[in-house]
Motif scaffolding. Structure first.
Motif, PDB file in Angstrom:
ATOM      1  N   HIS A  92       0.816  -1.219   0.000  1.00 25.11           N
ATOM      2  CA  HIS A  92       0.000   0.000   0.000  1.00 25.11           C
ATOM      3  C   HIS A  92       0.852   1.272   0.000  1.00 25.11           C
ATOM      4  O   HIS A  92       0.640   2.159  -0.804  1.00 25.11           O
ATOM      5  CB  HIS A  92      -0.930   0.029   1.208  1.00 25.11           C
ATOM      6  N   TYR A  93       1.756   1.368   0.953  1.00 26.91           N
ATOM      7  CA  TYR A  93       2.616   2.559   1.037  1.00 26.91           C
ATOM      8  C   TYR A  93       3.893   2.200   1.795  1.00 26.91           C
ATOM      9  O   TYR A  93       3.918   1.249   2.565  1.00 26.91           O
ATOM     10  CB  TYR A  93       1.896   3.746   1.713  1.00 26.91           C
ATOM     11  N   THR A  94       4.944   2.955   1.523  1.00 31.31           N
ATOM     12  CA  THR A  94       6.200   2.753   2.253  1.00 31.31           C
ATOM     13  C   THR A  94       6.167   3.591   3.516  1.00 31.31           C
ATOM     14  O   THR A  94       5.236   4.363   3.746  1.00 31.31           O
ATOM     15  CB  THR A  94       7.409   3.187   1.408  1.00 31.31           C
ATOM     16  N   THR A 142       6.040   0.207  -4.845  1.00 31.15           N
ATOM     17  CA  THR A 142       5.938  -0.334  -6.206  1.00 31.15           C
ATOM     18  C   THR A 142       5.815  -1.852  -6.226  1.00 31.15           C
ATOM     19  O   THR A 142       5.412  -2.428  -7.223  1.00 31.15           O
ATOM     20  CB  THR A 142       7.167   0.073  -7.027  1.00 31.15           C
ATOM     21  N   ILE A 143       6.186  -2.503  -5.140  1.00 24.74           N
ATOM     22  CA  ILE A 143       6.110  -3.972  -5.116  1.00 24.74           C
ATOM     23  C   ILE A 143       4.705  -4.381  -4.684  1.00 24.74           C
ATOM     24  O   ILE A 143       4.286  -4.102  -3.563  1.00 24.74           O
ATOM     25  CB  ILE A 143       7.162  -4.560  -4.147  1.00 24.74           C
ATOM     26  N   LYS A 144       4.007  -5.041  -5.598  1.00 22.20           N
ATOM     27  CA  LYS A 144       2.628  -5.442  -5.296  1.00 22.20           C
ATOM     28  C   LYS A 144       2.484  -6.960  -5.192  1.00 22.20           C
ATOM     29  O   LYS A 144       1.483  -7.454  -4.672  1.00 22.20           O
ATOM     30  CB  LYS A 144       1.681  -4.941  -6.402  1.00 22.20           C
ATOM     31  N   GLU A 145       3.446  -7.671  -5.711  1.00 28.32           N
ATOM     32  CA  GLU A 145       3.351  -9.136  -5.763  1.00 28.32           C
ATOM     33  C   GLU A 145       3.123  -9.742  -4.386  1.00 28.32           C
ATOM     34  O   GLU A 145       3.907  -9.522  -3.461  1.00 28.32           O
ATOM     35  CB  GLU A 145       4.647  -9.729  -6.331  1.00 28.32           C
ATOM     36  N   GLY A 146       2.089 -10.509  -4.272  1.00 31.56           N
ATOM     37  CA  GLY A 146       1.845 -11.229  -3.031  1.00 31.56           C
ATOM     38  C   GLY A 146       0.991 -10.476  -2.039  1.00 31.56           C
ATOM     39  O   GLY A 146       0.641 -11.014  -0.995  1.00 31.56           O
ATOM     40  N   TYR A 147       0.653  -9.216  -2.363  1.00 35.46           N
ATOM     41  CA  TYR A 147      -0.096  -8.410  -1.411  1.00 35.46           C
ATOM     42  C   TYR A 147      -1.564  -8.222  -1.790  1.00 35.46           C
ATOM     43  O   TYR A 147      -2.226  -7.311  -1.312  1.00 35.46           O
ATOM     44  CB  TYR A 147       0.599  -7.051  -1.204  1.00 35.46           C
ATOM     45  N   ARG A 205       7.848 -17.597  -5.803  1.00 29.84           N
ATOM     46  CA  ARG A 205       8.382 -16.322  -5.311  1.00 29.84           C
ATOM     47  C   ARG A 205       7.433 -15.149  -5.550  1.00 29.84           C
ATOM     48  O   ARG A 205       7.563 -14.114  -4.909  1.00 29.84           O
ATOM     49  CB  ARG A 205       9.738 -16.023  -5.975  1.00 29.84           C
ATOM     50  N   ARG A 206       6.513 -15.291  -6.496  1.00 29.63           N
ATOM     51  CA  ARG A 206       5.575 -14.198  -6.738  1.00 29.63           C
ATOM     52  C   ARG A 206       4.469 -14.119  -5.689  1.00 29.63           C
ATOM     53  O   ARG A 206       3.789 -13.104  -5.592  1.00 29.63           O
ATOM     54  CB  ARG A 206       4.938 -14.347  -8.133  1.00 29.63           C
ATOM     55  N   ASP A 207       4.285 -15.168  -4.908  1.00 25.59           N
ATOM     56  CA  ASP A 207       3.220 -15.146  -3.899  1.00 25.59           C
ATOM     57  C   ASP A 207       3.630 -16.001  -2.696  1.00 25.59           C
ATOM     58  O   ASP A 207       3.029 -17.035  -2.408  1.00 25.59           O
ATOM     59  CB  ASP A 207       1.907 -15.664  -4.517  1.00 25.59           C
ATOM     60  N   PRO A 208       4.638 -15.532  -1.976  1.00 25.85           N
ATOM     61  CA  PRO A 208       5.215 -16.359  -0.897  1.00 25.85           C
ATOM     62  C   PRO A 208       4.244 -16.646   0.241  1.00 25.85           C
ATOM     63  O   PRO A 208       4.461 -17.570   1.023  1.00 25.85           O
ATOM     64  CB  PRO A 208       6.389 -15.516  -0.388  1.00 25.85           C
ATOM     65  N   GLY A 209       3.163 -15.872   0.295  1.00 28.76           N
ATOM     66  CA  GLY A 209       2.156 -16.128   1.324  1.00 28.76           C
ATOM     67  C   GLY A 209       1.372 -17.404   1.066  1.00 28.76           C
ATOM     68  O   GLY A 209       0.704 -17.928   1.957  1.00 28.76           O
ATOM     69  N   ARG A 210       1.456 -17.921  -0.151  1.00 27.18           N
ATOM     70  CA  ARG A 210       0.741 -19.155  -0.499  1.00 27.18           C
ATOM     71  C   ARG A 210       1.587 -20.407  -0.262  1.00 27.18           C
ATOM     72  O   ARG A 210       1.081 -21.520  -0.464  1.00 27.18           O
ATOM     73  CB  ARG A 210       0.324 -19.138  -1.972  1.00 27.18           C
TER      74      ARG A 210
END
Lengths: 290, 326, 326, 290
Positions: free
Chosen positions: B264-266, B319-324, C233-238
């Motif tokens: 969301h934000y740093t 900028t990193i959205k992967e996994g969130y 690695r794109r979704d380590p929460g899984r």
């Protein structure tokens, strides 16, 4: 290995020394975001591409977005980036508790001949003392990893005969089986202490001086200890940083010098010897423990 | 009848261990129905935090913590709290500086004159643990147990100033440390998404958020986003916290500010530098005057002291959205 | 030095509790490197399952279990296994019918002449637990502990025929049951997705798959799909299971057959009826002759005894996809 | 409530009786997929829309895809559908252990005057006996939920003075505090036993007959018990199923009669009394315990 650097500071030297100790295909539990983190990242970039690290917040084997700038904190997307698993403090603690962590890398305030670590209080805990922050994750790292590597400064007030408070366990009173008698896992314990000036290992659970940086003498090291360590038969002279190491450290890992600015600069002189120099860059605003 | 020896025990006071009492609380106070629990920070803290409570927060003021709730608690001048101060950075100093604290179970806090002095002067008593021992304690609480064995902590001086005991393991005959379970009075947890009933999702790493939610008598969840329950039901594997342990849901955009909320934000670096410097230099009162007492709410702080531009900037840097995302 | 009383203890044999020994095993045998571990069912079982092992499987032959691995184990005539028989339906009967078992730690199995007779004739010894007590035991093993307190199981006759003990809780003074941790020799776990190193994902509910993976000396993961590590690695929460506890990865499409694999295929009802009826009527040998000894592999069974049409049909019936994809 | 049905079987009647006991906005831990599951589903459809149930595999509050056809199993997408959380056996066990489960609903083989449950062995466990499958999740349900509702058949061999093996705890020897003395949570225990013929509650931890189905007499019930239960001051006559209940049960919850086919049919006669009739549909191939 690339060319030796002619100008570096003692903190950079310490980080590079630890980086060269990192074994490939071994697991490391890294405390906090300062020198221990810089050391493991440097190692994975240059020497041990398959070394794996985890952090206290449950990150397993990330490929962090570097630099970890500007705050080298855990629970952040840059430090957690491209991990193999995101867990929690409890899960990573249990991974260590079942023996999955080969090494821990730690910072500290005080250490004694048996590798006990104090990060809680200087002085008399029951009376006059100065309070510090407590063990954080270090107690678990020191208890549960198979080996621990301790990073600290070479100062007489840091190397003391008995730490004022055991926050994280070393070999306790140094007797055989002392750790096991208080429930700690069998076969674990301190492995190396690395300062900017020296490397120590352990002989029969007692700290032993095994290497000294080329810009100081053994006597200078011993003068900065409040007890006499055991001595290796041959105390080695430690390698200094290479240009490659420093380039990585300065451009990718610690761009703003938040970790390394606290070290004194050293130059390689024309005669092949090293000497401290006084000049130093201005320090940043962020505490070095980040 | 055989006997087991208690080989050593810490002499630190610890929150009374009472798994049956906790069960009774859960029976009487945790609503099983899906009832909306939306309220403001002010209302949640007024309603659910009492003087004298044992307080637990997940992460901390700088790291995806319930920062807006912590500020509100200080603003309401809660007193005499016993704080589970693991992985805490500046949070303990803020709470101590606000006069809210009488006891700390220490894992780690960023030391500085505020807490140091409070401990030295006896206004605050510290009991000593480690981060992981504290999360193990709350895990035992979340499991409904009175205690949990641990393989760390033995041999330290922390042990002596804690509620730990060293016993002979009845299975191996070897010594083993056990630590008391923890069931805090109140837990504050900041999450990425929640529905109005409290079904909540956290993405990324964490400390012990699931355990804290299950172990605590009163649970306040603050959330960046409110989502529909239908969305929860479409991906039940992403639910971190189930509604039936949650007592209040606070819609708190930028609730972790000045810390980072992954995806969301740093973090807001100048603010972080300001609070860290305040902590190290004993300037917590000045910090609180500005950011806590000087405004009446999270919204007012964001509006008057942070501003839309900075908020936009810290969002843009995430900028990193992967996994969130689910 | 104070003493704790052991008020009662079960007299059932239990797998030796040895957390330090388990740590030594993990140190020596679990590769920290990312090395590919792909192998066939045949190879994995040959390499990693030994006669006399304590065997744990997650879920069971009818419910998203490692059915292809269980068949292979019977095919290889493994002997003298001690089986963690929780939530097991027909699996215990199959293994006993195959002559693989000498001891059972019982949570639940579908009773029928095969197991009943083996127990009566003393070929198999049963120790008594419950499903949850068994998963609590393996959780203790996954945490590296020697034992775990539980609030159930006390007062039952199962307690008497188990490794449980009743002690006075050193914190409350009240009686509390403790059960021995379990570190099986080998665990079989069927997952939705895994990479070649063993990083694995399970979607949907389960029994104790994460715990089983962490607690067991040897871990065989069978997977419906092999995915790239980049996807992990794109979704380590899984990630459900991290690579460094996994010893073999078996690519096993329809590995849970005849059971359902949520999101991929439903159970094959006629087959399930056949195996349940075989279990209840003592016809396990006939079942094994057909589906296990009568073919040389999972692939051959699917090809010759199930057929593409049935496989397509059970895939087509798996219409619910929500929550079963990253 | 809709019109009383004129034709139903005793198993359907039992399920409807339990369904009408379900309290709205309470939590239920439901064992397996048979009568207990049919009861809770019926209740949420008709009487208690906010009753919440969980299952042993960690499903919390699903909106299952009905019918749970053809195999009413756990760890399946239809039974897990649209849950609020998917957990595991351990997580749901801990939810119960901290007191979140108000009621458990169970099946069993044998029960005694104190509500102890046997699902392990009939006969002498140490000697001649017939072996059954063990407690499964029932021990945890019986130990950890605040109240338990037991569903079983009205047969003399099922209601025995002392169960042959306590697989899951009732009030143990019936003395006050017996459960607490063996570490079970305070304030928990058996609450109702429901058979096709009768409902029992507990008085001072002893089974008490409180209701009888209109198609049997109290004497018939007592004849199918190997001990004499306590008797309520007034033994009520139980309500029979309504058309709505049966419609739901037959069309949505148990289309193939896997659960309900094991009951004897009952008809409402012209004189307003009920009687058993002999005809019965053909049984399916699947065991009723599913």
């Amino acid at each position: 290995m690339s060319e030796k650097a002619s100008y570096f500071n003692e903190r950079e030297h310490q980080i590079c020394t630890v980086a060269r100790m990192i074994e490939d295909a071994r697991t490391y539990w890294v405390a906090g975001g300062g020198s221990p983190m810089a050391s493991i990242l440097l190692a994975t970039k240059l020497y041990a591409p398959n070394a794996i690290y985890v952090t206290e917040d449950g990150v397993l084997a990330p490929e962090p977005a570097l630099p970890l700038d500007p705050l080298m904190t855990m629970v952040a997307s840059r430090s957690s980036y491209r991990a193999l698993q995101w867990g929690t403090m409890n899960t990573i603690g249990f991974h260590a508790q079942i023996g999955l962590m080969d090494y821990g890398i730690l910072n500290t305030l005080q250490v004694d001949p048996y590798g006990n670590i104090n990060s809680t209080a200087l002085g008399d805990y029951e009376g006059e003392h100065r309070r510090f922050g407590g063990p954080g994750g270090a107690d678990s790292i020191a208890a549960l990893c198979w080996h621990t590597i301790l990073m600290t400064d070479q100062q007489a007030r840091k190397f003391v005969p008995r730490v004022d408070f055991i926050s994280s366990p070393g070999y306790l009173d140094g007797s055989e089986g002392a750790r096991e008698r208080v429930g700690l896992p069998r076969g674990t314990g301190p492995w190396r202490v690395v300062t900017p000036w020296a490397v120590f290992d352990y002989e029969d659970r007692h700290l032993r001086l095994s290497g000294v940086s080329p810009f100081v003498t053994i006597d200078q090291v011993l003068a900065e200890m409040s007890f006499k360590p055991r001595m290796a038969k041959k105390v080695e002279t430690l390698e200094t940083p290479t240009e490659d190491e420093l380039a990585l450290l300065r451009t990718e890992l610690d761009q703003r010098g938040q970790i390394t600015d606290v070290g004194k600069p050293v130059v390689l002189q024309d005669d092949g010897t090293y000497a401290f120099v006084e000049e130093q860059k201005e320090k940043g605003d962020l505490p070095s423990s980040w | 009848m055989t006997s087991l020896d208690v080989l050593a025990e810490g002499r630190g006071e610890y929150l009374k261990v009472d798994p049956d009492g906790f069960r009774d609380w859960v029976r009487e106070n945790k609503s099983r129905a899906l009832v909306p629990k939306l309220m403001s920070e002010k209302e949640a803290v007024e309603k659910l935090v009492s003087d004298g409570d044992y307080l637990w927060y997940e992460c901390n003021y700088l790291q995806r913590g319930p920062a807006s709730l912590i500020r509100e608690m200080i603003r309401q001048k809660k007193k005499d709290l016993w704080v589970g101060a693991k992985f805490t950075w500046v949070t303990a100093a803020l709470l101590v500086g606000g006069g809210c604290v009488s006891k700390l179970d220490v894992g780690f806090f960023l030391f500085g004159p505020t807490v140091e002095q409070a401990i030295r002067e006896g206004r605050v008593t510290a009991y000593e643990y480690s981060n992981v021992v504290m999360t193990n304690r709350i895990m035992a609480g979340a499991m409904g147990l009175p205690f949990m064995p641990v393989r760390s902590f033995g041999g330290t001086d922390g042990f002596t100033h804690s509620g730990a005991k060293l016993i002979n393991d009845p299975y191996t005959g070897e010594p083993i440390t056990i630590v008391p379970a923890l069931n805090p009075d109140v837990a504050l947890i900041h999450v990425h998404q929640a529905d109005v009933f409290g079904n909540a999702r956290i993405f990324g790493t964490g400390i012990s958020h699931q355990e804290a939610a299950m172990a605590s008598k009163k649970v306040i969840v603050s959330t960046e986003e409110i989502i529909e329950t239908d969305e929860i039901r479409r991906d039940p594997g992403r639910t971190t916290i189930p509604y039936y342990v949650v007592d209040a849901v606070v819609h708190a955009p930028f609730g972790a500010y000045p810390g980072e909320m992954q995806g969301h934000y740093t973090s807001d670096v100048p603010h972080v530098i300001e609070i860290v410097a305040s902590t190290l230099r004993g300037l917590i009162p000045q910090y609180l005057d500005k950011y806590v007492y000087g405004v009446s709410s999270q919204a007012e702080m964001l509006d008057k002291l942070v501003g839309a531009n900075r908020l936009k900037e810290i969002q843009g840097r995430a900028t990193i959205k992967e996994g969130y995302r689910a």
